[in-house]
Design an enzyme around this catalytic site. Structure first.
Site, PDB file in Angstrom:
ATOM      1  N   HIS A  33      10.948   7.704   3.614  1.00  0.00           N
ATOM      2  CA  HIS A  33      10.159   7.210   2.487  1.00  0.00           C
ATOM      3  C   HIS A  33      10.121   8.279   1.387  1.00  0.00           C
ATOM      4  CE1 HIS A  33       8.831   4.921   5.974  1.00  0.00           C
ATOM      5  NE2 HIS A  33       8.399   3.982   5.152  1.00  0.00           N
ATOM      6  N   HIS A 271      10.199   2.934  -2.051  1.00  0.00           N
ATOM      7  CA  HIS A 271       9.125   3.209  -1.089  1.00  0.00           C
ATOM      8  C   HIS A 271       9.663   3.670   0.248  1.00  0.00           C
ATOM      9  CE1 HIS A 271       6.203   2.267   2.082  1.00  0.00           C
ATOM     10  NE2 HIS A 271       5.274   2.467   1.169  1.00  0.00           N
ATOM     11  N   GLU A 422     -16.634   0.301  15.224  1.00  0.00           N
ATOM     12  CA  GLU A 422     -15.961   0.771  16.438  1.00  0.00           C
ATOM     13  C   GLU A 422     -14.662   1.514  16.120  1.00  0.00           C
ATOM     14  OE1 GLU A 422     -18.184  -3.058  17.498  1.00  0.00           O
ATOM     15  OE2 GLU A 422     -16.825  -2.400  15.893  1.00  0.00           O
ATOM     16  N   HIS A 484     -17.897 -11.869  24.739  1.00  0.00           N
ATOM     17  CA  HIS A 484     -18.330 -10.513  25.078  1.00  0.00           C
ATOM     18  C   HIS A 484     -17.886 -10.074  26.471  1.00  0.00           C
ATOM     19  CE1 HIS A 484     -20.662 -10.913  21.486  1.00  0.00           C
ATOM     20  NE2 HIS A 484     -21.321  -9.782  21.668  1.00  0.00           N
TER      21      HIS A 484
END
Length: 688
Positions: A33, A271, A422, A484
């Site tokens: 890149h 890129h 999280e 859950h």
């Protein structure tokens, strides 16, 4: 692009040197890149030659500035900087960019290349690692700095791009950094408006400066990313913000991706692909760079070389450390111990004593509660233990007496409220561990490890000592239902290399798991813990040390050779023990093997594994999780085996009803064992 005129000043030549080292390395590899290094080269010169405090001859200097390349696909920019500033990264390694066993892989890798602070590539995580590093610096400085002794005082710098900001984890990280007022965190946004798919206007229309101001950051807008003096002024402003403790700073740098390329600058074409021979030549002409591939003028090398200035800064810090040691000898010794990652003298003896203590107590409690008790004991002996939870503290049970909360205005605490973040929590924990000085842990429900998984994986890739506390480990959490209830999570997490997954069956194994986690130096640990109470499992004192092997004989087959081996983890160990008693009434003698950590068990010598799981003896594994991972234990060496698991999602119901519905009962375990033995007998008859 604009016509490029005179480029004779040394700073410009330095930036061009970075550009062409990237161009030439990508061209030679035909992979990489080049666009980002070409676009951010001027920013790199301003930071690395004027402000970054580091010592190339000692990349682990404790009070160095940390530099993180969050947009890690532009790795050649960092490799070029490390090479030119004097790190042990010779030019030959740059020529071997992206080649087998080189120290210049496609994305920066911690532990492979000197000067790399973290492994980056998955976008947004580098920024989040940097948040963890800045938090670690703030907490350590609050603990160890004294009047007249600023012994912990460094900055964390980040390069990031549009891709980092599009990733949701950047929101988690930046929001947390703002509320914690991490003023020594300074980020440079490469605002080039290009990603792989093209101009980002069609899919990224955020008002980024407003977004970061809303987080509580200082924002410096509209900086010309190709004007080194303008960048320098912005850095001075950011440093003033840091000195005034007004929060982290984002410097918004407008740049042109692939700057200097006549045909490809400002396009997605530069890129992630080499320029090609003709465009490389055209770029050399446009930037007035007459040098051959990988050739760097001596004046440029001298301008970049940071070995002398780094040595001076490092020596000055050593003098301050000696003065600190004279005035505060105990604190100085403690700081050094923590920064090198060494546990307190005698900790191993203490850990064994804690294990024996828990065994004597014979408590029937949830392993999440046993974990909280372990944390409380360990925190007294380990001041570096730093932990918290993603908004589930009172469910994960990750606080402890007098832990104190980490807040923007009070950095003396040891418990972190991460909020419902999280992924951000887990990636920041990696940054805390990489910084040094702490043994960090973070918690959530096991089912939400999916949110955190890539950060857990990155910690394992970097072999960092991070502890993930994951509670509510099975369908037995009950009424919250399948959203859950983890089913596939345990086996999938066990597939991550270098990650030790522990699922303890009682308080004793929980303490053993914590002991292992904090003493482990070569990777992260995940603890899968129960919501419901689990009974104490009787075991001989001589067996306690065996828990650390990951799998061991919990109960022998009535002093006889076992006819069958029952293998279980966590709450299912109780089922195996009850089934053993049922089978004994039928004259079937079963051995119960508790295997709290398959990861650790797999590392044991073959002699131990065969001692625990004797070849030729039928085996039945029981775990309230997707069962496929257990077949390598129950069906090896021609041994017949079976697995009791769960291959569907759960349901919303009380735990006892769920376990009965899905067949996690001692009656079923005993019945499956009888069926397996009957099948074994029929096969022997057929072969006779």
């Amino acid at each position: 692009m604009n016509t490029i005129t005179s480029r004779n000043d040394l700073d410009t030549r330095c930036a061009d040197a970075l550009r062409f080292l990237a161009i030439d390395a990508v061209e030679q590899a035909n992979s990489g890149h080049p666009g980002m290094p070409m676009g951010m080269a001027d920013i790199a010169v301003a930071l690395w030659t004027r402000h970054l405090r580091h010592d190339p001859t000692d990349p682990q200097w404790a009070d160095r500035d940390r530099f993180v390349l969050s947009n890690g696909h532009g790795s050649m920019l960092l490799y070029a900087l490390l090479h030119l500033t004097g790190y042990d990264l010779p030019l030959e390694e740059l020529k071997r960019f992206r080649q087998m066993h080189s120290r210049t892989p496609g994305h920066p890798e911690y532990g492979l290349t000197p000067g790399i602070e973290t492994t980056t590539g998955p976008l947004g995580q580098g920024l989040t690692n940097a948040v963890g590093m800045a938090l670690a610096e703030k907490l350590l400085s609050a603990r160890f700095n004294k009047p007249g002794h600023g012994i912990v005082d460094h900055r964390t710098w980040v390069f990031l791009g549009d891709g980092c900001l599009m990733e949701g984890v950047s929101h988690e990280a930046a929001s947390f950094a703002g509320v914690q007022r991490l003023s020594k965190l300074i980020a440079f946004w490469d605002d080039n408006r290009i990603s792989i798919d093209g101009d980002v206007a069609g899919w990224f229309g955020d008002d980024t400066p407003a977004r970061f101001r809303a987080y509580g950051w200082n924002v410096i807008e509209r900086v010309d990313g190709h004007d080194i003096e303008a960048i320098d002024r912005a850095i001075h402003e950011a440093l003033a913000n840091a000195a005034a403790d007004t929060g982290p700073t984002l410097i918004c740098c407008r740049t042109t991706i692939g700057y200097g390329s006549p045909a490809k600058a400002g396009t997605a074409g530069v890129h992630g692909a080499a320029l090609g021979k003709d465009e490389t030549a055209a770029t050399r002409e446009a930037l007035q760079w007459p040098h051959a591939a990988f050739e760097i003028p001596e004046a440029v090398r001298q301008a970049f070389d940071a070995r002398e200035s780094g040595a001076r800064a490092h020596a000055e810090w050593r003098e301050r450390l000696e003065a600190y040691r004279r005035d505060h000898p105990e604190d100085a010794a403690e700081l050094v111990r923590r920064m090198i990652g060494k546990l307190p003298t005698g900790f191993g003896v203490l850990a064994e004593a804690l294990l024996r203590k828990v065994a004597r107590e014979r408590a029937t409690i949830a392993t999440r509660k046993a974990s909280q008790q372990s944390i409380a004991h360990l925190a007294k002996a380990l001041p570096e233990l730093l932990g918290g939870s993603a908004d589930l503290t009172h469910s994960n049970l990750t606080d402890w007496p007098n832990c104190g909360a980490v807040r923007a205005d009070d950095a003396s605490g040891r418990h972190i409220n991460w909020g419902v973040r999280e992924f951000g929590m887990s990636a920041a924990l990696n940054g805390i561990a990489l910084h040094g000085g702490f043994v960090p842990f973070g918690a959530t429900f096991l089912v939400f490890s999916d949110y955190a998984r890539n950060a857990i994986r990155m910690g394992a890739l970097m072999r960092q000592r991070v502890i993930h506390v994951m509670t509510h480990d099975s369908i037995a959490l009950g009424e919250d239902g399948p959203t859950h209830q983890p089913v596939e999570h345990l086996p999938s997490l066990r597939l991550i290399p270098n990650l030790d997954v522990w699922r303890p069956c009682d308080a004793v194994e929980t303490q053993a798991a914590w002991n292992s986690a904090v003493q482990r130096k070569d990777g992260p640990t995940l603890l899968a813990l129960s919501r419901q109470n689990l009974p104490h499992q009787p075991r001989a004192t001589s067996t306690l040390a065996d828990i650390a092997r990951g799998g061991y004989v919990l109960t022998e087959a009535e002093d006889r050779e076992p006819m069958i081996v029952l293998i279980a983890t966590g709450s299912e160990v109780t089922l195996a023990e009850e089934a053993r008693e049922r089978l004994a009434g039928d004259g079937i003698y079963a051995r119960v093997v508790s295997m709290p950590s398959t990861s650790v068990f797999d590392r044991q010598p073959s002699e131990w594994r065969e001692k625990v799981l004797p070849p030729g003896v039928p085996r039945l594994a029981v775990e309230a999780a997707q069962p496929d991972g257990w077949w390598k234990y129950v069906a090896g060496d021609g041994t017949r085996g079976a697995v009791i698991g769960i291959e569907s999602f759960g349901e919303s119901a009380p735990a006892a009803d769920l376990l009965a519905h899905f067949g996690f009962t001692s009656e079923r375990v005993a019945a499956e064992a009888r069926t397996l033995l009957a099948s074994e007998t029929r096969q022997e008859v057929a072969l006779s």
